[in-house]
Design a protein around this motif. Structure first.
Motif, PDB file in Angstrom:
ATOM      1  N   ALA A  79       0.832  -1.212   0.000  1.00  0.00           N
ATOM      2  CA  ALA A  79       0.000   0.000   0.000  1.00  0.00           C
ATOM      3  C   ALA A  79       0.862   1.257   0.000  1.00  0.00           C
ATOM      4  O   ALA A  79       0.570   2.230  -0.712  1.00  0.00           O
ATOM      5  CB  ALA A  79      -0.934  -0.012   1.206  1.00  0.00           C
ATOM      6  N   VAL A  80       1.914   1.252   0.790  1.00  0.00           N
ATOM      7  CA  VAL A  80       2.794   2.426   0.857  1.00  0.00           C
ATOM      8  C   VAL A  80       3.405   2.710  -0.513  1.00  0.00           C
ATOM      9  O   VAL A  80       3.428   3.858  -0.975  1.00  0.00           O
ATOM     10  CB  VAL A  80       3.888   2.216   1.922  1.00  0.00           C
ATOM     11  N   GLU A  81       3.896   1.674  -1.172  1.00  0.00           N
ATOM     12  CA  GLU A  81       4.527   1.874  -2.471  1.00  0.00           C
ATOM     13  C   GLU A  81       3.533   2.370  -3.517  1.00  0.00           C
ATOM     14  O   GLU A  81       3.865   3.200  -4.365  1.00  0.00           O
ATOM     15  CB  GLU A  81       5.183   0.573  -2.945  1.00  0.00           C
ATOM     16  N   LEU A  82       2.315   1.860  -3.464  1.00  0.00           N
ATOM     17  CA  LEU A  82       1.313   2.263  -4.448  1.00  0.00           C
ATOM     18  C   LEU A  82       0.803   3.681  -4.203  1.00  0.00           C
ATOM     19  O   LEU A  82       0.444   4.398  -5.145  1.00  0.00           O
ATOM     20  CB  LEU A  82       0.138   1.277  -4.416  1.00  0.00           C
ATOM     21  N   LEU A  83       0.757   4.086  -2.936  1.00  0.00           N
ATOM     22  CA  LEU A  83       0.189   5.394  -2.599  1.00  0.00           C
ATOM     23  C   LEU A  83       1.210   6.520  -2.590  1.00  0.00           C
ATOM     24  O   LEU A  83       0.842   7.699  -2.693  1.00  0.00           O
ATOM     25  CB  LEU A  83      -0.490   5.315  -1.229  1.00  0.00           C
ATOM     26  N   LYS A  84       2.469   6.184  -2.447  1.00  0.00           N
ATOM     27  CA  LYS A  84       3.500   7.211  -2.312  1.00  0.00           C
ATOM     28  C   LYS A  84       3.495   8.219  -3.465  1.00  0.00           C
ATOM     29  O   LYS A  84       3.603   9.433  -3.230  1.00  0.00           O
ATOM     30  CB  LYS A  84       4.880   6.550  -2.178  1.00  0.00           C
ATOM     31  N   PRO A  85       3.359   7.794  -4.735  1.00  0.00           N
ATOM     32  CA  PRO A  85       3.373   8.800  -5.816  1.00  0.00           C
ATOM     33  C   PRO A  85       2.224   9.806  -5.739  1.00  0.00           C
ATOM     34  O   PRO A  85       2.372  10.940  -6.196  1.00  0.00           O
ATOM     35  CB  PRO A  85       3.255   7.935  -7.086  1.00  0.00           C
ATOM     36  N   ARG A  86       1.086   9.411  -5.166  1.00  0.00           N
ATOM     37  CA  ARG A  86      -0.058  10.315  -5.115  1.00  0.00           C
ATOM     38  C   ARG A  86      -0.154  11.095  -3.808  1.00  0.00           C
ATOM     39  O   ARG A  86      -0.558  12.251  -3.789  1.00  0.00           O
ATOM     40  CB  ARG A  86      -1.364   9.521  -5.307  1.00  0.00           C
ATOM     41  N   LEU A  87       0.208  10.474  -2.683  1.00  0.00           N
ATOM     42  CA  LEU A  87       0.049  11.121  -1.381  1.00  0.00           C
ATOM     43  C   LEU A  87       1.326  11.769  -0.875  1.00  0.00           C
ATOM     44  O   LEU A  87       1.264  12.686  -0.056  1.00  0.00           O
ATOM     45  CB  LEU A  87      -0.460  10.108  -0.349  1.00  0.00           C
ATOM     46  N   GLY A  88       2.477  11.273  -1.323  1.00  0.00           N
ATOM     47  CA  GLY A  88       3.735  11.791  -0.798  1.00  0.00           C
ATOM     48  C   GLY A  88       4.009  11.248   0.596  1.00  0.00           C
ATOM     49  O   GLY A  88       3.083  10.894   1.335  1.00  0.00           O
ATOM     50  N   GLU A  89       5.260  11.177   0.981  1.00  0.00           N
ATOM     51  CA  GLU A  89       5.603  10.607   2.284  1.00  0.00           C
ATOM     52  C   GLU A  89       5.078  11.435   3.443  1.00  0.00           C
ATOM     53  O   GLU A  89       4.974  10.945   4.569  1.00  0.00           O
ATOM     54  CB  GLU A  89       7.124  10.446   2.402  1.00  0.00           C
ATOM     55  N   ASP A  90       4.747  12.694   3.208  1.00  0.00           N
ATOM     56  CA  ASP A  90       4.271  13.560   4.285  1.00  0.00           C
ATOM     57  C   ASP A  90       2.751  13.514   4.455  1.00  0.00           C
ATOM     58  O   ASP A  90       2.218  14.130   5.382  1.00  0.00           O
ATOM     59  CB  ASP A  90       4.699  15.013   4.026  1.00  0.00           C
ATOM     60  N   GLU A 150      13.367   0.222  13.861  1.00  0.00           N
ATOM     61  CA  GLU A 150      13.927   1.444  14.448  1.00  0.00           C
ATOM     62  C   GLU A 150      14.227   2.485  13.361  1.00  0.00           C
ATOM     63  O   GLU A 150      13.909   3.672  13.510  1.00  0.00           O
ATOM     64  CB  GLU A 150      15.191   1.110  15.231  1.00  0.00           C
ATOM     65  N   ALA A 151      14.811   2.037  12.249  1.00  0.00           N
ATOM     66  CA  ALA A 151      15.149   2.973  11.173  1.00  0.00           C
ATOM     67  C   ALA A 151      13.896   3.596  10.565  1.00  0.00           C
ATOM     68  O   ALA A 151      13.855   4.813  10.296  1.00  0.00           O
ATOM     69  CB  ALA A 151      15.954   2.244  10.098  1.00  0.00           C
ATOM     70  N   LEU A 152      12.865   2.800  10.355  1.00  0.00           N
ATOM     71  CA  LEU A 152      11.640   3.323   9.770  1.00  0.00           C
ATOM     72  C   LEU A 152      10.944   4.290  10.725  1.00  0.00           C
ATOM     73  O   LEU A 152      10.503   5.379  10.324  1.00  0.00           O
ATOM     74  CB  LEU A 152      10.703   2.170   9.402  1.00  0.00           C
ATOM     75  N   PHE A 153      10.857   3.929  12.005  1.00  0.00           N
ATOM     76  CA  PHE A 153      10.209   4.805  12.971  1.00  0.00           C
ATOM     77  C   PHE A 153      10.952   6.131  13.128  1.00  0.00           C
ATOM     78  O   PHE A 153      10.335   7.186  13.299  1.00  0.00           O
ATOM     79  CB  PHE A 153      10.097   4.119  14.334  1.00  0.00           C
ATOM     80  N   ARG A 154      12.258   6.079  13.058  1.00  0.00           N
ATOM     81  CA  ARG A 154      13.022   7.320  13.198  1.00  0.00           C
ATOM     82  C   ARG A 154      12.721   8.260  12.032  1.00  0.00           C
ATOM     83  O   ARG A 154      12.561   9.470  12.215  1.00  0.00           O
ATOM     84  CB  ARG A 154      14.517   7.014  13.279  1.00  0.00           C
ATOM     85  N   LYS A 155      12.627   7.696  10.813  1.00  0.00           N
ATOM     86  CA  LYS A 155      12.298   8.523   9.654  1.00  0.00           C
ATOM     87  C   LYS A 155      10.873   9.070   9.761  1.00  0.00           C
ATOM     88  O   LYS A 155      10.614  10.244   9.445  1.00  0.00           O
ATOM     89  CB  LYS A 155      12.439   7.690   8.368  1.00  0.00           C
ATOM     90  N   VAL A 156       9.944   8.244  10.231  1.00  0.00           N
ATOM     91  CA  VAL A 156       8.556   8.690  10.393  1.00  0.00           C
ATOM     92  C   VAL A 156       8.481   9.816  11.425  1.00  0.00           C
ATOM     93  O   VAL A 156       7.770  10.811  11.233  1.00  0.00           O
ATOM     94  CB  VAL A 156       7.649   7.512  10.798  1.00  0.00           C
ATOM     95  N   LEU A 157       9.225   9.666  12.519  1.00  0.00           N
ATOM     96  CA  LEU A 157       9.221  10.705  13.557  1.00  0.00           C
ATOM     97  C   LEU A 157       9.754  12.024  13.000  1.00  0.00           C
ATOM     98  O   LEU A 157       9.190  13.102  13.263  1.00  0.00           O
ATOM     99  CB  LEU A 157      10.046  10.255  14.762  1.00  0.00           C
ATOM    100  N   GLU A 158      10.818  11.952  12.227  1.00  0.00           N
ATOM    101  CA  GLU A 158      11.361  13.171  11.616  1.00  0.00           C
ATOM    102  C   GLU A 158      10.325  13.829  10.700  1.00  0.00           C
ATOM    103  O   GLU A 158      10.146  15.058  10.727  1.00  0.00           O
ATOM    104  CB  GLU A 158      12.619  12.827  10.818  1.00  0.00           C
ATOM    105  N   ASP A 159       9.634  13.014   9.886  1.00  0.00           N
ATOM    106  CA  ASP A 159       8.620  13.561   8.979  1.00  0.00           C
ATOM    107  C   ASP A 159       7.465  14.173   9.761  1.00  0.00           C
ATOM    108  O   ASP A 159       6.922  15.220   9.381  1.00  0.00           O
ATOM    109  CB  ASP A 159       8.108  12.463   8.041  1.00  0.00           C
ATOM    110  N   CYS A 160       7.056  13.517  10.845  1.00  0.00           N
ATOM    111  CA  CYS A 160       5.955  14.040  11.667  1.00  0.00           C
ATOM    112  C   CYS A 160       6.338  15.373  12.308  1.00  0.00           C
ATOM    113  O   CYS A 160       5.546  16.332  12.311  1.00  0.00           O
ATOM    114  CB  CYS A 160       5.582  13.028  12.749  1.00  0.00           C
ATOM    115  N   GLU A 161       7.536  15.435  12.872  1.00  0.00           N
ATOM    116  CA  GLU A 161       7.963  16.677  13.533  1.00  0.00           C
ATOM    117  C   GLU A 161       8.053  17.819  12.535  1.00  0.00           C
ATOM    118  O   GLU A 161       7.697  18.965  12.853  1.00  0.00           O
ATOM    119  CB  GLU A 161       9.312  16.455  14.214  1.00  0.00           C
ATOM    120  N   ARG A 162       8.475  17.514  11.309  1.00  0.00           N
ATOM    121  CA  ARG A 162       8.635  18.558  10.302  1.00  0.00           C
ATOM    122  C   ARG A 162       7.292  19.026   9.762  1.00  0.00           C
ATOM    123  O   ARG A 162       7.081  20.227   9.559  1.00  0.00           O
ATOM    124  CB  ARG A 162       9.491  18.029   9.147  1.00  0.00           C
TER     125      ARG A 162
END
Length: 710
Positions: A472-483, A508-520
């Motif tokens: 789902a993430v791969e299919l939706l990323k082009p339309r929704l963007g990671e943010d 851990e690596a994925l959650f850290r990236k998600v946290l950075e995106d959320c904070e931004r």
């Protein structure tokens, strides 16, 4: 007469002008406006199979029907267009004429004119005179009666094949379908409704078994690859004989390039820019087929017939089904289905009945009532769907899925329809991407995916949740963007499945990236940001980075308490997290009070309360206070097991804590029994090599060793 007259004649009209009297006599002789087939002794088919694969049971039954002395039989071969009904009839025809001593008669029954002409040609073959035939053609005598008069009196036993009888009304209204003691009748049709075929034996045909489907490709293109390659391509083609024949014919007749089966399979996924249905249909020129041998055309023939019967809504329903997958679809999805004037809710039942009767879809066997539609059919229907219908169809498909997917699913066994919807949600995401639908429709489909992944995750099926979530993430990323907020939540859920699967570093690596995106994008105090803090903390603690993990847990608990209030269920959950990881005396002492607060605020049996009891017992036992811990862990385990099942991961966690508490109290026999159940359960649910399974085995060995030493 005098004066000048102008006149003009058209067609066969005549004009005569004269200045005096004239007497005119005309004699008109018209050749009959009729032509019949060139032959009824040879099957009027295009490509014939080199070898008829599978169909063993059906062919045994049909061969028995053309043995000497057998008559008064009618067989109806029905199924999806392209499933090989005509190939079976052709193979039987060859057997009947070459080995069983039968006269073979073949009539195209696809339309009234072809059927009438073919059947009168049969009558002529069996001895009807020219005068009788002229009378039948002109309507002066019943044509069907004439044909069957001569078939009944045939001096030779016969097999009559009525091919492509997809509109049974043609046979029924004219009385063309009968039986005779001198022969056997075989009808091929897509029409499965039994009321059309009184007295006939119905044989249903579908797709081929995997091994036989692979052999069809190998028969046609023996040098294109291995049997394993053929099986993979056959799976991609849905094992439909028509699609297999087209693919094999294409591979066998390439001139400029020479693709292998593996090359062909890679191009079928559309990644090279080729349209899969267009690629399949390129094989039609190689096998010399007509429009019935094109996937994009063969289904339209059935839809045209349905429209002629007053069911144009069937086409709109089929286009709605094309938003989903070829896997079994729960029929309850269609409750509330409507597409405005083109498909009113009151017409869905009759439209579906029409699709089933014409073999465009079928009821799948199983405990749950489901519908199954072939993948090649769905892809070709989607390909031909007008662009101005894409938005309405995909929006309706998302709405119908959302109606079945729980908004906030609980832990434990889910409604069985949830897992059945999984491939359909993924197919819907693909369809919305290829159809370039609106942002709101993409978001509705993304919400379907999120609900699905959460439900599967909470059922304890972490591997499936990870697979669905990642797709789902791969299919939706082009339309929704990671943010995008929905994509952030999906990525969080993927991280949680990685954690549950024991892949802690990746989590851990994925959650850290998600946290950075959320904070931004959302800010440091947003609920989704605080959720990312909680999720990142868990793998950090396991990876021996406890101080950072505890700090994130405290940040989440404080943030939730400030934003939602300390008694909000999410705030209570975050406070309970701290009990599990902190050894601070103040946190340990706060455990019983937190349990009481949870019982008061959300109830004794609420999942939040049970989690607080589990974590309270864990921290009390770790602090050397097993007697205080025991009542909490017995309560938590009993309720988790009763509510979610004893093999659910959360129940196994509670059982392990119960075993540790009992061992600390010296009750080794009961502790070992619990750890044996934990080890066996985790091996079954998580796998034998999962870190938590190995940890349970290690504890079990320690407990057994302590018991032997004592």
């Amino acid at each position: 007469m005098s004066g000048h007259n102008d006149a003009r004649a058209d067609g066969q009209g005549r004009i005569y002008q004269a200045t005096g009297d004239q007497y005119i006599t005309e004699h008109h002789h018209h050749a009959p406006d009729w032509s019949g087939p060139d032959s009824v002794r040879r099957p009027a088919v295009g490509h014939t199979p080199l070898v008829l694969r599978d169909r063993v049971g059906e062919m045994d039954r049909l061969r028995a029907a053309v043995e000497p002395g057998v008559g008064n039989r009618a067989y109806v071969l029905h199924g999806l267009g392209g499933c090989g009904k005509t190939a079976v009839a052709y193979t039987l025809f060859q057997y009947a004429t070459n080995q069983a001593g039968r006269l073979g008669l073949w009539v195209n029954a696809s339309d009234p004119a072809s059927l009438r002409a073919g059947m009168l040609a049969v009558a002529a073959d069996r001895g009807a005179t020219d005068g009788e035939l002229v009378g039948a053609r002109s309507g002066l005598r019943p044509a069907a009666d004439l044909v069957w008069h001569y078939l009944d009196r045939s001096d030779h036993p016969w097999l009559l094949v009525l091919d492509n009888a997809d509109n049974p009304a043609i046979l029924h209204d004219g009385g063309w379908l009968r039986t005779s003691p001198t022969g056997t009748v075989v009808v091929t049709t897509r029409q499965a409704a039994t009321y059309w075929w009184p007295g006939a034996e119905l044989l249903q045909f579908g797709v081929l078994p995997r091994e036989d489907a692979a052999l069809v490709l190998r028969d046609l293109a023996p040098h294109a690859g291995s049997i394993e390659d053929a099986a993979e391509v056959a799976d991609r083609l849905g094992r439909l004989p028509l699609a297999l024949t087209l693919a094999g014919g294409f591979l066998a007749h390439q001139v400029i390039e020479s693709w292998s089966l593996a090359d062909y399979g890679r191009r079928l996924d559309g990644s090279t820019g080729l349209d899969p249905i267009g690629l399949i249909e390129q094989g039609a020129t190689a096998i010399g087929g007509d429009s019935r041998h094109l996937p994009s055309r063969t289904w339209q023939l059935s839809l045209d017939a349905l429209a002629a019967q007053g069911l144009p809504e069937a086409g709109h329903l089929l286009r709605l089904l094309a938003c989903w997958s070829s896997d079994p679809l729960p029929l309850s999805v269609l409750l509330g289905a409507e597409l405005g004037p083109t498909l009113p809710a009151s017409h869905v039942e009759s439209a579906l009945r029409g699709l089933i009767d014409h073999s465009l879809t079928e009821l799948a066997p199983g405990q749950m009532r489901c519908l199954r539609t072939h993948g090649v059919l769905l892809d070709s229907v989607a390909r031909a769907t007008p662009a101005d219908q894409h938005e309405q169809l995909s929006s309706a498909a998302a709405r119908l899925c959302l109606a079945l997917l729980p908004e906030v699913p609980d832990r434990g066994t889910q409604d069985p329809r949830v897992n059945l919807l999984a491939p359909h949600v993924i197919a819907l995401l693909r369809r919305t991407a290829s159809w370039a639908t609106s942002q709101s429709t993409v978001e509705a489909a993304a919400e379907c995916a999120l609900r699905l992944v959460v439900a599967v995750h909470r059922a304890g099926d972490y591997a499936s949740a990870f697979s669905f979530g990642s797709d789902a993430v791969e299919l939706l990323k082009p339309r929704l963007g990671e943010d995008g907020i929905l994509l952030i939540r999906l990525r969080q859920r993927v991280g949680r499945t990685l954690f549950r699967l024991g892949r802690f570093e990746e989590s851990e690596a994925l959650f850290r990236k998600v946290l950075e995106d959320c904070e931004r994008t959302l800010g440091p105090e947003a609920p989704d940001t605080l959720s990312a803090c909680r999720r990142l903390a868990s793998p950090l603690v396991i990876l021996d980075r406890r101080p950072e993990g505890i700090s994130l847990f405290r940040r989440a608990a404080e943030g939730y308490a400030q934003a939602l209030g300390p008694a909000h269920p999410v705030a209570l959950l975050a406070r309970s997290d701290i009990l599990e990881v902190s050894t601070e005396p103040t946190d340990v002492d706060a455990g019983p009070g937190l349990v009481m607060e949870c019982r008061r605020e959300v109830g004794e049996d609420h999942t939040v309360t049970l989690g607080a009891e589990l974590n309270c017992a864990f921290t009390l036992n770790r602090a050397g206070r097993p007697t205080e811990a025991l009542p909490y862990i017995r309560s938590a385990f009993a309720k988790f097991a009763r509510r979610f099942g004893s093999d659910h991961p959360i129940a196994l966690n509670a059982r392990q804590t119960l075993g540790a508490t009992l061992r600390a109290l010296g009750q080794n026999t009961e502790a070992i029994a619990h750890l044996e159940e934990v080890t066996e359960g985790r091996a079954m649910v998580l796998g034998p090599n999962h870190p938590w399974t190995l940890h349970a085995e290690e504890l079990l060995n320690q407990y057994r060793g302590s018991q032997r030493a004592s």
